[in-house]
Design an enzyme around this catalytic site. Structure first.
Site, mmCIF file in Angstrom:
data_model
loop_
_atom_site.group_PDB
_atom_site.id
_atom_site.type_symbol
_atom_site.label_atom_id
_atom_site.label_comp_id
_atom_site.label_asym_id
_atom_site.label_seq_id
_atom_site.Cartn_x
_atom_site.Cartn_y
_atom_site.Cartn_z
ATOM 1 N N GLU A 115 4.052 -7.956 -3.232
ATOM 2 C CA GLU A 115 3.940 -8.288 -4.662
ATOM 3 C C GLU A 115 4.985 -7.539 -5.495
ATOM 4 O O GLU A 115 5.539 -8.077 -6.452
ATOM 5 C CB GLU A 115 2.517 -7.986 -5.144
ATOM 6 N N GLU A 135 -4.762 -9.668 1.438
ATOM 7 C CA GLU A 135 -5.880 -9.142 0.644
ATOM 8 C C GLU A 135 -7.212 -9.834 0.917
ATOM 9 O O GLU A 135 -8.263 -9.188 0.942
ATOM 10 C CB GLU A 135 -5.563 -9.257 -0.860
#
Ligand SMILES: C[C@H](O)CC(=O)SCCNC(=O)CCNC(=O)[C@H](O)C(C)(C)COP(=O)(O)OP(=O)(O)OC[C@H]1O[C@@H](n2cnc3c(N)ncnc32)[C@H](O)[C@@H]1OP(=O)(O)O
Length: 725
Positions: A115, A135
């Site tokens: 990210e 995640e």
């Protein structure tokens, strides 16, 4: 210990290289988040810096946000421990900065690491670097903009697939998808990244802010169709957990209202999920799995693993061929021994078929298969055994046969050779009774199919040497298994803990509960299949072979049922002959077979345990509890006897060996979430009604009375307690 810090070096080319240093995986711990902000502020203020390259030290970009912080939030319930990395770091500091950033990726960029990279204005990567947003596998959603930037970079369908499956791609694929802008060798990575960053600063390459892109999102109607398909996929693959739908909610918000609104939604759902039972369970499993590699007196005494260059496997049946497949797939040469050429050919063919099925699934290339097969040699005697470092015996569960094999290999193998047995049940001291090699005898208990199932239960006796344990742990890791070291007893950790699982299910059938309903209840709880379908798949021979071991080892607390014997008598052999409790037809899902009903009725008549001759009435929850609470009770005995080093080892063993739902954290973790006193009360009630199979163990009793969790191993035990164990 190496300092956790962020460094910055400014070159004569006016590029500042900002490096994350937090070994072993450069996780984004709080000092790293602060360090990044500080170094970026410095880079912005310096007139000799035109552009930034963001990278990680030690050949790894970044393994993601520090999962310890999630654990701290869950332990305290304090959400303010989570820094606002999404807007305050990625948007404000990196993406919207007046100077461009390029991520120089090596090794891995996972979760928050990827990210960060997506917040940069371009990404240069080495070819084999692993990129993923895992995640959802941890029960959270990407919280640093991944739900917004990934679809904008790679398109919605690809992004949804990567997210929902927590799929890892290598940089080369990333380049095809549009996630990676350029590939460079490790030697050229920084040079290429610096040049790219300068070219952006000098407007010779585009300055791309991925959060604001819309060109890869397609039309609104296409996006909604893709989201709808994603939601259906999520329902199918993850029916009992919330994070997959929450991730799609965040994506949808971004499609409707723009990337920034999507970020805010992402932050909101991240916080909502953080303390959910699913997330807690999955994070517990993450740390529990890592804890299995630390074995007192083995991994902390300074010994180093020896190289295992060649392994011999005795027995080419289902287990032996699966183990051989796992070894050759990971470049370890294998000698497969059988007693005659027919069986040998059968074993070799099974291994080839295993590899071919991986090719069919796309997880193995034909080239790799062709390189793998020559690592396998078939033999009919022990002459080649003088050159092996480890033998794994995988023959049928027959004590005398195993004993004579161990006596033979003691003569045929070099003195350093490790003698492992894949027995699932038999006491190792008995297996090695006819040898003088108890120090190098060890259990290597694989789960079927051995080339697929991730658990390797390593069974040691009080004689097994630490070196041998360490060597097998290392082999296990090399073949991508999770090794869990356990003590020696009938059934070891997994089969022992779960023997009441099948027995309780069969008892419920005898009490009049519908067999297929039991399977449905257990599947809805999250097991991949119910106990009866599992029995069909794993074969009735196994069930019949181990039954007596359990009955003699766990006297007074086993339940007999004639069901499997009657099934066999009626020509049923489970999946093996296509006829078990279910009907198995090629290419079709197993179908419950109503014609087993007369067999069940016969079994019930013989058992005669229905109170007053009438079927009992139980709710789904009671069915579930009557199956799993006896398992918890046996888990307590396993803990009390020190069969596992720590309770979390049993959690991992249950998740990876029995496919106990990962998001429930494993058997002991789940039991603690239910509460020891509740389980104790229920078991007591059923003991009165149905006998000692349900009788709470002293370990469970003590914790229930004291209101303590079952995972807490050490409680000052009274002499009476010890005597009763
Ligand atoms: C806000 C964001 O969106 C949220 C996130 O980023 S969540 C995190 C996303 N990242 C991940 O899920 C990656 C998790 N880590 C892994 O998959 C693996 O550790 C790995 C592939 C990075 C490395 O695997 P491997 O080389 O086998 O080493 P492994 O034993 O797993 O890890 C080494 C150590 O690093 C620690 N570690 C790995 N990733 C970590 C992380 N993200 N945070 C904290 N510690 C981490 C492990 O706990 C272990 O610690 P230990 O030695 O004290 O037990």
């Amino acid at each position: 210990m190496a300092a956790v810090r962020v460094t910055m070096d400014v070159g004569s080319d006016a590029v500042a290289v900002i490096t994350i240093r937090n070994p072993p995986v450069n996780a984004l711990a709080l000092p790293i988040v602060t360090g990044l902000k500080e170094k970026y502020a410095e880079a912005m203020s310096r007139s000799d810096v035109k552009a930034i390259v963001l990278t990680g030290e030690g050949g790894k970009f970044c393994g993601g946000f520090d999962i310890n912080i999630f654990a701290a939030v869950q332990n305290t319930g304090d959400l303010s421990l989570l820094p606002n990395t999404s807007v305050e770091l990625v948007v404000n500091v990196i993406e919207d900065a007046p100077k461009p950033s390029v991520a120089a990726i090596q090794g891995l960029a996972l979760g928050g690491g990827l990210e960060l990279a997506m917040g940069c204005h371009a990404r240069v990567s080495t070819p084999e670097a692993q990129l993923a947003l895992p995640e959802l596998a941890l029960g959270v959603v990407p919280g640093m903009g991944g739900t917004q930037r990934l679809p904008r970079l790679v398109g919605l369908p690809t992004a949804i697939e990567i997210l929902l499956l927590s799929k890892s791609i290598i940089a080369k694929e990333g380049k095809e998808y549009g996630l990676v802008d350029a590939i460079a060798s490790p030697e050229d990575l920084l040079k290429t990244s610096r040049m790219w960053a300068l070219e952006i600063a000098e407007q010779r390459k585009p300055w791309i802010i991925s959060l604001r892109r819309t060109d890869r999102l397609g039309s609104l109607s296409e996006a909604f169709e893709t989201l709808k398909a994603g939601r259906q996929q999520a329902k199918r693959i993850a029916p009992n957990v919330p994070q997959h739908q929450a991730c799609l909610d965040a994506i949808e918000e971004g499609i409707n209202f723009g990337g920034y609104a999507g970020l805010l939604k992402e932050a909101k759902v991240s916080k909502e999920l953080m303390c959910s039972s699913t997330t807690k369970g999955l994070i517990h499993v993450f740390f529990a799995q890592r804890a299995t590699s630390k074995v007192p007196n083995v991994t902390d005494v300074g010994i180093r693993p020896r190289k295992i260059k060649r392994v011999a496997i005795i027995g080419g049946g289902l287990m032996g061929s699966g183990i051989a497949t796992a070894l050759i797939l990971n470049n370890t040469p294998v000698i497969l021994k059988e007693i005659d050429s027919n069986l040998l050919q059968k074993g070799l063919k099974t291994i080839e078929a295993n590899l071919q099925s991986l090719v069919k699934k796309g997880s193995l290339t034909i080239e790799k298969m062709n390189k793998t097969l020559p690592l396998l040699t078939g033999v009919l005697d022990y002459s080649e055994f003088k050159n092996v470092d480890m033998v794994i015996e995988a023959v049928v569960e027959k004590v005398s046969l195993k004993q004579s094999i161990f006596a033979d290999i003691e003569k045929a193998c070099p003195p350093h050779c490790i003698f492992a047995t894949n027995t699932s049940t038999i006491d190792l001291r008995i297996v090695g009774e006819k040898t003088h090699s108890q120090g190098r005898i060890i259990g290597a208990h694989f789960f079927s199919p051995a080339h697929v199932m991730p658990l390797l239960e390593i069974v040691r006796t009080d004689k097994t040497s630490p070196q041998v344990i360490l060597d097998l742990m290392t082999v296990g890791k090399t073949i991508k298994k999770v090794p869990v070291v356990v003590g020696n007893c009938t059934g070891f950790a997994v089969n022992r803990t779960f023997f009441p699982y099948t027995q309780a299910a069969q008892f419920l059938v005898n009490l009049g509960v519908d067999l297929f309903r039991i399977d449905r209840v257990v599947s809805s709880f999250g097991m991949p299949m119910g106990p009866f379908q599992l029995q069909d798949v794993s074969g009735y021979e196994v069930a019949l072979a181990v039954k007596d071991f359990f009955a003699s080892s766990f006297r007074g607390r086993t339940l007999e049922s004639e069901l499997v014997g009657l099934m066999v008598k009626h020509g049923r052999n489970g999946k093996n002959n296509g006829k078990g409790y279910y009907i198995y037809e090629k290419g079709q899902k197993p179908k419950p077979d109503s014609s087993v009903q007369p067999i069940i009725e016969e079994c019930r008549r013989r058992a005669n345990v229905m109170p007053g001759g009438k079927p009992v009435t139980l709710s789904d929850q009671e069915v579930l509890e009557m199956i799993f609470f006896p398992v918890v009770n046996e888990a307590c005995r396993v803990l009390a006897e020190g069969v596992v080093i720590q309770a979390s080892d049993l959690d991992i063993a249950s998740v990876l060996g029995m496919s106990f739902p990962k998001y429930r954290g494993g058997i002991v973790y789940w039991a603690d979430s239910v509460g020891s006193s509740y389980i104790y009360e229920k078991l007591n009630k059923w003991t009165e009604l149905y006998g000692n199979f349900f009788k709470p163990s002293p370990y469970l009793e003590e914790r229930a009375i004291k209101g303590l969790p079952l995972s807490m191993l050490r409680v000052a035990e009274s002499p009476q307690m010890k005597a009763r164990m």
